[in-house]
Scaffold this motif. Structure first.
Motif, short mmCIF file in Angstrom:
data_model
loop_
_atom_site.label_atom_id
_atom_site.label_comp_id
_atom_site.label_asym_id
_atom_site.label_seq_id
_atom_site.Cartn_x
_atom_site.Cartn_y
_atom_site.Cartn_z
N THR A 205 37.89 37.62 28.24
CA THR A 205 38.30 38.09 29.57
C THR A 205 39.52 37.37 30.10
N PHE B 236 34.96 46.76 35.85
CA PHE B 236 34.67 45.39 35.41
C PHE B 236 33.18 45.08 35.55
N TYR C 165 33.98 37.75 34.02
CA TYR C 165 34.65 39.00 34.35
C TYR C 165 35.28 38.94 35.75
N GLY D 90 39.07 39.65 36.08
CA GLY D 90 39.47 40.77 36.92
C GLY D 90 40.36 40.35 38.07
#
Length: 763
Positions: free
Chosen positions: A652, A680, A741, A745
């Motif tokens: 990630t 996500f 994540y 993100g």
């Protein structure tokens, strides 16, 4: 120039560099920790075997020659010493006697011991049974008897687990480097198009790999050593109260450090070499066209995700399919971690239930202190001063002295109970514990010899007339056809109209009880004379002893006075004498320890040995051992989980450029930032949820099989099922994956996604 380019790339691509640094550090740390911990446990195990059995590898015993020919014995020892692979030979004074010599042999290369020992025995003219091996010690060096169909493979099993975990750790480094460098194919293709040779590019990549890995690998290895030292000290602290164990100090060897560092660096160099080899076979124009993005090899649909989450679910599913090779390590590690942790807790829960029911709770009111006087017949023990002094000890509420021996009983065909006959008779239910001999059944009949006072108390407790001229028969047999061993149903063994029982010498053998009993019956002329004993009473209630009785045997309880008369016909050599002691009501661990010390002091200075244990300390020791096993296995599962989580973070955070391009395209067709966040979230849910969904049915099936195999009531397990620890472990996985994540993100959303379609660098 290439060094400056590498330094510039590392500075301008911090996310990718941090991913590689973290992967190298975590892998080296856990690899060093596991290797040093495994080595410490291995050394501790070897030391324990040496303390218990000695460090000899092979042993040969031969009959000693007469005093006038002692030179021949010395020549035999010299011949063994001169054998090519023999390091040294030592006479074992403890095992040697006036009739035979036992020699312990040590080899230069122990792997050839099973070939060399028969040759040595042949030269000595020794019998086949004169050769023995220290099999437990040899197995710790992975040396097994080639003729053994079931060798001890515990150390091999542990080594395989270590190699599997180490391989997973090495794969973290490889995946981080390989995917990071594969993402640069477009950039490196431009360099190749302007004249850079594959050798120059390879040198550049290796430079970057070394610069990024040297420090984290060295620091991770040192911290791993320190962590293993801390774990050993913690285990030593936890196990400090366990009696009979030797101290587990920290053990380490420089070769462990060399192997850890070497495997880490070789992985790094191999990971850096792969993209260069790929580039050397790829035309420059094709490399330039390559954007490093993940693409599906064939078109597919994620129907379940689309049904649950709509179009975002479809896109998330396709993206994860395209990146499935990059996620192999995390998926496998998280699945193994969840499965291992769940099955470990379920196994120990089942084991704890079984141990508690069949041992601690079953016998908790029957003993407080148990002492075993080794190689001392109960008749001889009765003549010692300790016999009377035991009963005068403080803190003793009740005491029983007994001895257990093997015997056989003859039961006429008409002597079996009606309930047993209805099930098919003795042969059908007792199986190998009984053998048909002429017109009678010869069955296993263990004899428990009780001191007279304990026997009289037993008679009173079961309502029988107290007397010392007969036996009390435990008249029960397990109805194995209609019940399980966990919840057994007992029926009468023999017809209680039989006024006497016929006992004779009988021994079990490794080849089977039935065979041994048959031999007893077929060789009556060579056996001691059978004796007929009056039966005082038949009962299904056992005396207050910490003893387990075979469910298909006809157990006899005999007073010591009677045993002294018949032992000449049934006795089978010197046996150990057991002493069962009940302390005062509400006795604490300190009270039992004091009582245990009193017993040891009473037997101090004697020629015979004594083994002693107390109930509370036994429970504490068992709990410590179970906790230690859970700690080690739980730690291993946690390490596997961390490996998977580390790979999730690597994916990630380390490959933002590919994801920027991917999300830029989504936004160009109308997807909002909230839709990308939703995507996500779906990926995080699938990444963490897939291992748990895989684990759940497997864990349920395996646990169900274990419950069925142990014949335990499923509701008893459900009442104590480790739901909370498993749930917390799964929530921890979800939390760390969600964090990975979230960080990835957030970094993607903070940049200008429209620039990602044409930018080749990351800032």
């Amino acid at each position: 120039m290439w060094r400056e380019y590498s330094i510039s790339y590392i500075k301008n691509n911090r996310a990718s560099s941090i991913s590689v640094l973290a992967a190298a550090f975590i892998s080296a740390l856990f690899l060093s920790f596991l290797c040093s911990l495994f080595y410490g446990f291995w050394v501790y195990e070897v030391e324990g075997i040496i303390l218990e059995e000695g460090d000899w590898q092979g042993r040969i015993t031969w009959d000693m020659d007469s005093d006038s020919d002692r030179d021949r014995d010395r020549d035999r020892l010299m011949m063994i010493q001169n054998f090519g692979n023999v390091k040294k030979v030592v006479v074992n004074e403890e095992l040697s006697s006036g009739q035979e010599i036992a020699s312990d042999i040590y080899f230069e290369d122990a792997r050839s011991i099973f070939r060399d020992m028969p040759l040595i025995a042949e030269r000595l003219g020794a019998e086949e049974g004169a050769v023995s091996y220290n099999l437990k010690l040899l197995s710790r060096y992975l040396i097994h008897d080639p003729q053994d169909d079931s060798p001890p493979l515990l150390m091999t099993f542990y080594l395989v687990i270590l190699l599997m975990v180490s391989l997973s750790l090495i794969l973290i480094i490889r995946n981080s480097f390989a995917m990071s460098m594969n993402a640069r194919i477009h950039q490196l293709g431009i360099l190749s198009s302007v004249g850079a040779s594959p050798g120059q590019i390879r040198t550049c990549l290796i430079q970057e790999a070394v610069m990024l890995s040297v420090v984290p690998i060295l620091i991770g290895s040192m911290i791993g050593i320190a962590l293993s030292f801390g774990v050993i000290q913690a285990i030593e602290l936890i196990a400090a109260d366990i009696p009979g164990r030797h101290e587990a100090g920290f053990r380490y060897h420089p070769m462990v450090f060399v192997v850890t560092i070497l495997s880490s660096f070789l992985t790094v160099l191999g990971s850096a070499w792969i993209p260069a080899g790929k580039l050397s076979r790829m035309p420059p124009l094709e490399a330039i066209r390559n954007t490093g993005e993940w693409k599906l090899k064939k078109e597919g649909h994620s129907h379940i995700l689309r049904f649950l989450f709509g179009m975002e679910g479809e896109l998330a599913g396709n993206s994860m399919k395209a990146r499935k090779r990059a996620m192999y390590t995390s998926t496998l590690s998280l699945t193994l971690a969840c499965l291992g942790f769940t099955l470990t807790l379920c196994f120990f829960t089942l084991s704890g239930i079984s141990t508690r029911y069949t041992y601690f709770e079953k016998y908790q009111s029957m003993w407080d202190v148990m002492a075993t006087v080794e190689d001392m017949d109960i008749e001889d023990f009765r003549m010692t001063r300790q016999w009377k002094e035991l009963q005068a000890l403080d803190r003793v509420r009740d005491l029983a002295v007994y001895q257990r021996l093997e015997a056989a009983a003859r039961i006429p065909e008409s002597g079996e109970s009606q309930e047993l006959a209805a099930l098919g008779g003795i042969g059908m239910v007792a199986g190998p514990s009984a053998e048909k001999v002429n017109d009678a059944w010869l069955v296993r009949a263990p004899v428990v010899v009780l001191d007279d006072d304990s026997f009289m108390e037993y008679c009173s407790r079961i309502g029988a007339l107290p007397r010392l001229d007969g036996a009390i028969v435990l008249n029960r047999i397990w109805d194995s056809l209609n019940s399980s061993f966990r919840y057994p149903i007992y029926i009468p063994y023999v017809d209680e109209s039989l006024g006497t029982v016929v006992l004779q010498e009988g021994k079990t053998s490794g080849s089977g009880t039935g065979e041994a009993l048959a031999g007893t019956g077929q060789n009556e002329s060579r056996q001691k004379e059978a004796v007929e004993i009056p039966v005082i009473a038949y009962t299904q209630e056992v005396p207050v002893l910490r003893e387990e009785y075979d469910s298909h045997s006809l157990v006899q309880f005999i007073p010591l006075s009677l045993w002294e008369e018949i032992s000449v016909n049934i006795g089978e050599g010197r046996q150990d004498t057991c002493i069962r002691i009940l302390a005062a009501e509400g006795a604490s661990l300190a009270d039992l320890d004091a009582l245990e010390n009193d017993v040891l002091e009473l037997f101090g200075g004697q020629q015979y040995g004594i083994g002693i244990e107390n109930r509370i300390q036994e429970k504490i020791t068992n709990d410590y051992m179970i906790f230690g096993y859970e700690l080690i296995l739980g730690g291993l599962c946690s390490i596997l989980g961390l490996i998977g989580i580390a790979n999730v973070f690597s994916n990630t955070l380390g490959f933002l450029r590919q994801r920027r391009r991917e999300f830029a395209r989504y936004m160009s067709i109308g997807m909002t930032p909230s839709g990308i966040r939703r995507l996500f979230c779906i990926e995080a849910l699938v990444t963490a949820g897939r291992p748990i969904l895989i684990t759940l049915p497997i864990a349920v099936a395996v646990t169900g099989f274990m419950i069925k195999a142990s014949y335990l009531d499923p509701m008893e397990f459900m009442a104590q099922a480790p739901v909370i620890p498993i749930l917390l472990f799964c929530l921890a996985i979800f939390g760390f994956v969600a964090l990975a994540y979230y960080l990835g993100g957030r970094r993607v959303m903070r940049c200008n996604l429209s620039d990602a379609l044409r930018d080749d660098t990351l800032e």
